[in-house]
Write an enzyme that holds these catalytic residues in place. Structure first.
Site, PDB file in Angstrom:
ATOM      1  N   GLN A 103      11.842  -3.810  -9.993  1.00 37.00           N
ATOM      2  CA  GLN A 103      13.293  -4.025  -9.990  1.00 37.00           C
ATOM      3  C   GLN A 103      13.968  -3.286  -8.835  1.00 37.00           C
ATOM      4  OE1 GLN A 103      15.548  -3.032 -13.676  1.00 37.00           O
ATOM      5  NE2 GLN A 103      17.226  -2.644 -12.232  1.00 37.00           N
ATOM      6  N   LYS A 104      13.274  -2.313  -8.250  1.00 35.09           N
ATOM      7  CA  LYS A 104      13.890  -1.564  -7.155  1.00 35.09           C
ATOM      8  C   LYS A 104      14.306  -2.501  -6.023  1.00 35.09           C
ATOM      9  CE  LYS A 104      12.827   0.727  -3.783  1.00 35.09           C
ATOM     10  NZ  LYS A 104      11.981   1.168  -2.758  1.00 35.09           N
ATOM     11  N   LEU A 160      11.509   6.066  -6.622  1.00 35.25           N
ATOM     12  CA  LEU A 160      10.311   6.264  -5.794  1.00 35.25           C
ATOM     13  C   LEU A 160      10.211   5.151  -4.758  1.00 35.25           C
ATOM     14  CD1 LEU A 160       7.507   7.483  -8.249  1.00 35.25           C
ATOM     15  CD2 LEU A 160       9.321   8.772  -7.095  1.00 35.25           C
ATOM     16  N   SER A 203       7.899   4.345  -0.800  1.00 38.28           N
ATOM     17  CA  SER A 203       7.037   4.840   0.282  1.00 38.28           C
ATOM     18  C   SER A 203       7.868   5.414   1.416  1.00 38.28           C
ATOM     19  CB  SER A 203       6.157   3.712   0.816  1.00 38.28           C
ATOM     20  OG  SER A 203       5.336   3.225  -0.216  1.00 38.28           O
ATOM     21  N   ARG A 204       9.072   4.897   1.575  1.00 40.61           N
ATOM     22  CA  ARG A 204       9.905   5.345   2.695  1.00 40.61           C
ATOM     23  C   ARG A 204      10.580   6.695   2.419  1.00 40.61           C
ATOM     24  NH1 ARG A 204      10.943  -0.686   3.422  1.00 40.61           N
ATOM     25  NH2 ARG A 204       9.974  -1.164   5.428  1.00 40.61           N
ATOM     26  N   HIS A 229       4.369   1.996  -8.026  1.00 41.66           N
ATOM     27  CA  HIS A 229       3.363   0.929  -7.943  1.00 41.66           C
ATOM     28  C   HIS A 229       2.408   0.982  -9.141  1.00 41.66           C
ATOM     29  CE1 HIS A 229       4.267   1.558  -3.516  1.00 41.66           C
ATOM     30  NE2 HIS A 229       4.426   0.253  -3.628  1.00 41.66           N
ATOM     31  N   GLY A 243       0.815  -1.210   0.000  1.00 40.89           N
ATOM     32  CA  GLY A 243       0.000   0.000   0.000  1.00 40.89           C
ATOM     33  C   GLY A 243       0.846   1.257   0.000  1.00 40.89           C
ATOM     34  N   ASN A 244       0.187   2.389   0.360  1.00 41.97           N
ATOM     35  CA  ASN A 244       0.836   3.705   0.301  1.00 41.97           C
ATOM     36  C   ASN A 244       1.446   3.877  -1.094  1.00 41.97           C
ATOM     37  OD1 ASN A 244       3.453   5.674   1.334  1.00 41.97           O
ATOM     38  ND2 ASN A 244       1.381   6.143   1.920  1.00 41.97           N
TER      39      ASN A 244
END
Lengths: 293, 293
Positions: B149-150, B185, B187-188, B37, B31-32
């Protein structure tokens, strides 16, 4: 006659049309089939439209020095037997088809439940079972899978695996099929000499005796440890080497933990479970018993 | 708007009609959601008829003292974003729905590939990823699943899991989506102060520089260890705490092993991969580079 597939891709292709509408049952075996296996297939037949039997002597569940090489491989005879009980597909892969790398880097461990019983003398066995059963679940994607109660610890581990990994598969336990003298059927019974074969049913007799004593113990106040000790003595005298002989809750917890949880004096499902060597054969057997404590 | 399910049984029921004929894609997320995403979902859309996005902050992949409690949970905003990219189903279970016992007794371990990189500072992380991804595979039973791939090591582990457990799932790797200044990019990233946010793109610039140096090293004879040492110095000077900065083969093997195997001087796919703390944020990034050795 069942259709035989040796390759994952072909089996998947064959099963695809049934996925939306029909119920698929999986019966995993290592082949060398006897009436116990055929009973699994009959049960599968009752629960599903399509029955897939897998025949694969899985290298990852055999330990060093165990009978992987000598384990009997009898594919043609197996297929002929399966034809008599209504098998739709037989999946008999090679080891290379199942494992591109051996052992596979990914491992599955069932945790504390493996630290006891068979896990004590076969420390890597259930990890091997976990991997191969997961693979077969993913290859066949069945709605239901049938496992024999004879391998009771394996059955408990697979139920846990299904829960913990969210497999959409109903696990059905098939009762133990016995020879007329009570010996649980097993491919490994053929390792017995004829003298040993005559002695072997004693294992089942001792389980029966223990079950009866357990049922009586509530009003006779018998000590379970003493009952087991007496039973061990008789089994050893007959010529067995005992791996274990234990009484557990049906969930394979220690019996004291089970009784402690049983605050309302409800009937308790217990299992009397044994593994013992007779000559070259390691024999397993067990008996479920309900006691009123 | 996507249909939202919180229960495994309802999601399975909803997906059942598609199984025989249509292609289902899974996009697992915590999520987030950000544009990275949404790119996964767009890719899923290209490969499948039905797109299922899961939103679950999975407790088993967080270590003690990590940010499980503070991890941002923004379901309504997530669903609104997913609606713009053509998501059919959102699966957002509670922890109780996913785990009847926590931690689950059954564990999955990916072996040696986890002993390096993120696995060194997060020793239980990938076991948690293994369990939750296996569960989501079994719940959704997708034909394809998209991973970014991140999280390169995670991607490699999941490809291995699919092979070793015979999941009938094609794993698609989605390219890293970056901010205009090059920061991957995540979420953290929102844990970064605005001063830290300005410094953060340096990580990506160092990867670019290393990639360029690697490509040159063949004719300039540069020592890879020295290149990494110089790069580490610059990253640390900028205010980062480096978890690791390494160059590996694309299969995450040591570069020397990869070169040793490369007997025919074929082009080598290498990865420059980094994890570094900046303030409260642990940032990951990587870059694939083909070198002619």
């Amino acid at each position: 006659m069942p259709t035989i597939h040796h390759h994952i891709a072909y089996l998947r292709e064959a099963l695809k049309p049934y996925r939306s509408q029909q119920c698929i049952a999986l019966v995993p075996t290592m082949g060398n089939l006897h009436d116990g296996h055929l009973e699994l297939v009959r049960l599968a037949r009752q629960h599903a439209d399509i029955v897939v039997v897998t025949i694969f002597v899985n290298p990852t569940q055999f330990g060093v020095g165990e009978d992987f090489d000598s384990y009997p491989r009898t594919l043609d005879a197996d297929v002929a037997k399966l034809a008599t009980v209504g098998t739709d597909y037989v999946f008999a892969p090679t080891s290379d088809e199942m494992y591109s790398v051996l052992p596979p880097p990914t491992s599955i461990h069932a945790g504390a439940i493996t630290d006891q019983l068979c896990g004590q003398t076969r420390p890597t066995h259930f990890d091997g079972v976990g991997i191969v059963v997961s693979k077969l679940f993913n290859i066949v994607q069945p709605d239901t899978a049938i496992f024999g109660q004879k391998d009771y610890q394996q059955l408990a581990i697979i139920k846990q695996l299904v829960r913990d990994l969210s497999y959409p598969i109903e696990i059905i336990s098939a009762p133990i099929v016995r020879a007329i003298d009570g010996l649980a059927l097993s491919s490994r019974n053929q390792y017995l000499s004829s003298a040993e074969r005559n002695i072997a049913p004693l294992l089942q007799q001792e389980l029966q005796r223990l079950a009866k004593q357990l049922k009586n113990s509530e009003h006779l106040g018998l000590d379970i440890e003493i009952l087991i000790k007496q039973s061990r003595k008789r089994i050893i005298s007959a010529g067995f080497n005992i791996d274990y002989l234990e009484i557990k809750t049906a969930q394979l917890e220690p019996i004291t933990a089970g009784l402690a949880k049983n605050t309302n004096n409800a009937p308790q499902d217990l299992i009397v479970i044994v593994a013992a060597w007779l000559g070259r054969a390691r024999l397993l057997d067990n008996l479920l018993v309900t006691v009123h404590s």
